[in-house]
Every structure is written in C-alpha cells, then in structure tokens.
Design a protein around this motif. Structure first.
Motif, mmCIF file in Angstrom:
data_model
loop_
_atom_site.group_PDB
_atom_site.id
_atom_site.type_symbol
_atom_site.label_atom_id
_atom_site.label_comp_id
_atom_site.label_asym_id
_atom_site.label_seq_id
_atom_site.Cartn_x
_atom_site.Cartn_y
_atom_site.Cartn_z
ATOM 1 N N TYR A 6 4.216 -6.630 9.412
ATOM 2 C CA TYR A 6 3.752 -6.748 8.035
ATOM 3 C C TYR A 6 4.108 -5.440 7.346
ATOM 4 N N THR A 8 5.754 -3.495 3.343
ATOM 5 C CA THR A 8 5.986 -3.597 1.901
ATOM 6 C C THR A 8 7.410 -3.120 1.627
ATOM 7 N N ILE A 33 4.077 -8.047 2.494
ATOM 8 C CA ILE A 33 2.769 -8.379 1.916
ATOM 9 C C ILE A 33 2.691 -8.090 0.425
ATOM 10 N N ASP A 34 3.628 -7.288 -0.097
ATOM 11 C CA ASP A 34 3.620 -7.028 -1.541
ATOM 12 C C ASP A 34 4.363 -8.106 -2.332
ATOM 13 N N LYS A 37 1.691 -13.473 -1.005
ATOM 14 C CA LYS A 37 0.225 -13.464 -0.924
ATOM 15 C C LYS A 37 -0.270 -14.075 0.387
ATOM 16 N N SER A 40 0.007 -11.527 3.050
ATOM 17 C CA SER A 40 -1.033 -10.522 2.861
ATOM 18 C C SER A 40 -2.369 -11.012 3.418
ATOM 19 N N GLN A 41 -2.715 -12.248 3.139
ATOM 20 C CA GLN A 41 -3.958 -12.826 3.645
ATOM 21 C C GLN A 41 -3.915 -12.967 5.165
ATOM 22 N N GLU A 44 -4.501 -9.540 6.670
ATOM 23 C CA GLU A 44 -5.916 -9.166 6.579
ATOM 24 C C GLU A 44 -6.725 -9.833 7.683
ATOM 25 N N SER A 47 -5.744 -8.257 11.106
ATOM 26 C CA SER A 47 -6.104 -6.845 11.246
ATOM 27 C C SER A 47 -7.593 -6.567 11.082
ATOM 28 N N GLY A 49 -9.161 -6.877 8.243
ATOM 29 C CA GLY A 49 -9.353 -6.306 6.920
ATOM 30 C C GLY A 49 -8.553 -5.044 6.649
ATOM 31 N N LYS A 51 -5.603 -2.765 5.552
ATOM 32 C CA LYS A 51 -4.604 -3.048 4.518
ATOM 33 C C LYS A 51 -3.385 -2.136 4.571
#
Length: 84
Positions: A6, A8, A33-34, A37, A40-41, A44, A47, A49, A51
């Motif tokens: 994951y 950016t 993740i940028d 979406k 990104s979820q 989260e 992991s 939460g 980021k």
C-alpha cells in the motif's frame, strides 16, 4: 506467496521499497491509497487503522500473514528469505 504494498504516488520510501524488491526479483502488487478509496479502506482494515505508507502485507503459501510498516529492510529480508 502474495505481496501487497500500500503506497501513495508521492512517497519516497514507497519507491525505495518497490525498487529494492524489483532488484531482488520479488513480484508484488501495488495499491495506491491516494488514488483508490477501496485500497485505502482495505489498508486501514489490514493495519488496524494505521495510515502511514508504505504498508506491506505478505500472505505466505500457508495463508499466514505478515505485515510490515515502512521500509524495514531487515524484516523484509527475514520474512521473504532474502540473503544480502
């Protein structure tokens, strides 16, 4: 084995990690993740939460999971069995 990174588009540590794995001949899937979406979820959830990126998930052939926060070369080498 499946490796998911994951990252950016602007993360220098992500680029360092990806280049390192490429030089070692290790295949991986990248999820930005940028720009995604859903990714990104997903990160989260994986992991707990967290980021920060890079965040790597390694799913071994026996279905066990290892997660690595940041570009931790020692842990990456250990989990993947890479010799220096």
């Amino acid at each position: 084995m499946q490796i998911i990174i994951y990252s950016t588009t602007t993360c220098p540590y992500c680029n360092t990690l990806k280049e390192y794995l490429k030089t070692k001949g290790v295949a991986f899937t990248e999820k930005l993740i940028d720009q995604d979406k859903t990714a990104s979820q997903e990160m989260e959830k994986e992991s707990g939460g967290f980021k920060g990126v890079p965040f790597t998930v390694i799913i071994k052939d026996d279905s066990t999971k290892e997660t690595i926060i940041g570009f931790d070369k020692g842990k990456i080498n250990s989990v993947l069995g890479i010799q220096e």
